[in-house]
Scaffold this active site. Structure first.
Site, PDB file in Angstrom:
ATOM      1  CB  THR A  91       5.204 -77.327  39.610  1.00  0.00           C
ATOM      2  OG1 THR A  91       4.438 -77.373  40.978  1.00  0.00           O
ATOM      3  CG2 THR A  91       6.881 -77.158  39.883  1.00  0.00           C
ATOM      4  CE  LYS A 120      -4.819 -72.286  39.777  1.00  0.00           C
ATOM      5  NZ  LYS A 120      -5.019 -71.628  38.420  1.00  0.00           N
ATOM      6  N   GLY A 149      -5.642 -64.100  39.100  1.00  0.00           N
ATOM      7  CA  GLY A 149      -4.083 -63.700  38.365  1.00  0.00           C
ATOM      8  C   GLY A 149      -3.496 -62.573  39.112  1.00  0.00           C
ATOM      9  N   GLY A 202      -2.550 -68.305  26.319  1.00  0.00           N
ATOM     10  CA  GLY A 202      -1.983 -68.685  27.656  1.00  0.00           C
ATOM     11  C   GLY A 202      -2.752 -68.332  28.881  1.00  0.00           C
ATOM     12  CD  GLU A 205      -4.730 -73.791  35.392  1.00  0.00           C
ATOM     13  OE1 GLU A 205      -3.902 -74.309  36.019  1.00  0.00           O
ATOM     14  OE2 GLU A 205      -4.773 -72.583  35.607  1.00  0.00           O
ATOM     15  CE  LYS A 220      -8.351 -69.524  39.587  1.00  0.00           C
ATOM     16  NZ  LYS A 220      -8.486 -69.095  38.182  1.00  0.00           N
TER      17      LYS A 220
HETATM   18  N1  HSE Z   1      -6.538 -71.274  33.948  1.00  0.00           N
HETATM   19  C1  HSE Z   1      -6.809 -70.246  34.735  1.00  0.00           C
HETATM   20  C2  HSE Z   1      -7.853 -69.313  34.209  1.00  0.00           C
HETATM   21  C3  HSE Z   1      -5.412 -69.330  34.931  1.00  0.00           C
HETATM   22  O1  HSE Z   1      -8.360 -69.678  33.134  1.00  0.00           O
HETATM   23  O2  HSE Z   1      -8.558 -68.650  34.803  1.00  0.00           O
HETATM   24  C4  HSE Z   1      -5.819 -68.526  36.247  1.00  0.00           C
HETATM   25  O3  HSE Z   1      -5.896 -69.375  37.357  1.00  0.00           O
END
Ligand code: HSE
Length: 336
Positions: A91, A120, A149, A202, A205, A220
């Site tokens: 989610t 996260k 990723g 894609g 977020e 992160k």
């Molecule tokens: N929105 C995040 C990014 C996706 O652009 O790195 C991966 O965590």
């Protein structure tokens, strides 16, 4: 739980790699429930994932299944009532209270399910407590897809540098902002155009301010600080500055010095996320949606890992890797 870009990519990956997973890993997962915002599809014998994906694309929810749909059931009810070995929690990240992911993860632990998550929020807010809870319930918690990723950044640090001591970390941890800064720098497009492109691809977020204001990178950083460096920190401990105010002229100025601007997360004396000027020759200076992390270790020196840091299939590959790790882990315990 969670049937957005990552959840759907994970199902596509399982369909695509079905034969190979059985042949190479003896792995034939049965997906007994899929939950999205509007309900669930449940079949204890295993759902046909191609059907689930078509339903999601055509009707917008997996709960529309005539045979297996449960529009009335919540994710929590499903986690608590459905028999399963593992929960894949995908989610969207919420950094206010970690919900709904946090409750999903706790409910899974309490009902004896291992958890693989790409969310996260719960980790940035409560990783030490969650690892304790997983241990207490004798289940595994894995979250490789939360950082980098599909790039095994956490594994490199945790396993590859086992025996050494990581003294500091710096890196580009957000694909969306790296894409924006690279495209502004190389193609001269505006911040807004670059953000829209990153959303279409894609990378971003669900709420892109998470990316552009540096919060995703900070989450992160918190995960890495806890997991790799045993620091007991949460999001509150990170000094955060995003990229909204970076102008084309600031990029031009940096360029004249053989540098560019990147959103860098760093862990040394403290935890910081902020735009910094870095040399174009620095191994960290990667373009597009790439992530790059440099680990500074006491004996082996500096190592930089580079890879695609965002994207559905990329993150789905990390979910699959985590499930295979759990399977290996359980198998080794049985042998012992
Ligand atoms: N929105 C995040 C990014 C996706 O652009 O790195 C991966 O965590």
């Amino acid at each position: 739980t969670g049937c957005g870009v990552v959840g759907q990519s994970f199902m596509q990956l399982l369909v695509r790699r079905e034969a190979e997973l059985v042949k190479n890993h003896g792995f034939r997962p049965r997906i007994v429930a899929v939950v999205d915002r509007k309900g669930a599809a449940v079949n204890p014998k295993g759902l046909d994932l191609e059907d689930v994906l078509s339903l999601k694309a055509e009707k917008g929810t997996v709960a529309a299944s005539r045979e297996y749909g449960h529009p009335d059931m919540s994710a929590l009810e499903i986690i608590e009532s459905v028999e399963a070995e593992a929960l894949v929690e995908a989610t969207p990240t919420n950094i206010k209270d970690g919900e709904p992911g946090l409750s999903h993860i706790k409910a899974a632990f309490k009902t004896g399910k291992h958890v693989v998550t790409t969310n996260k929020g719960p980790l940035a807010l409560a990783l030490p407590a969650l690892t304790e809870l997983a241990d207490y319930n004798k289940v595994c918690l894995r979250f490789s897809g939360t950082v980098g990723g599909g790039t095994p950044i956490l594994e490199l640090a945790k396993k590859g540098l086992l025996g050494d001591k990581i003294v500091s970390i710096r890196g580009i941890l957000n694909g969306t902002t790296n894409y924006i800064l690279t495209e502004m720098d190389e193609r001269g497009i505006t911040f807004q155009q670059a953000l829209e492109e990153a959303q279409k691809k894609g990378y971003a977020e669900a709420d892109p301010s998470m990316d552009v204001d540096g919060i995703d990178a900070a989450c992160k950083l918190v995960i890495m600080a806890n997991w790799i460096m045993n620091k007991k920190v949460t999001l509150k401990d990170v000094e955060i500055q995003g990229v909204r105010n970076i102008s084309p002229s600031a990029l031009e100025e940096a360029s004249k010095k053989g540098c560019t601007l990147k959103l860098i997360g760093s862990i040394d004396d403290g935890l910081k996320v902020k735009p910094r000027e870095i040399s174009r020759r620095d191994p960290l200076c990667v373009g597009g949606a790439l992530n790059a992390v440099t680990f500074v270790s006491e004996f082996a020196g500096e190592e930089t890992i580079i890879g695609r840091g965002a994207g559905g299939m990329e993150t789905a590959s990390a979910v699959l890797r985590d499930l295979l790790y759990i399977k290996q882990d359980l198998a080794s315990k049985l042998i012992v």
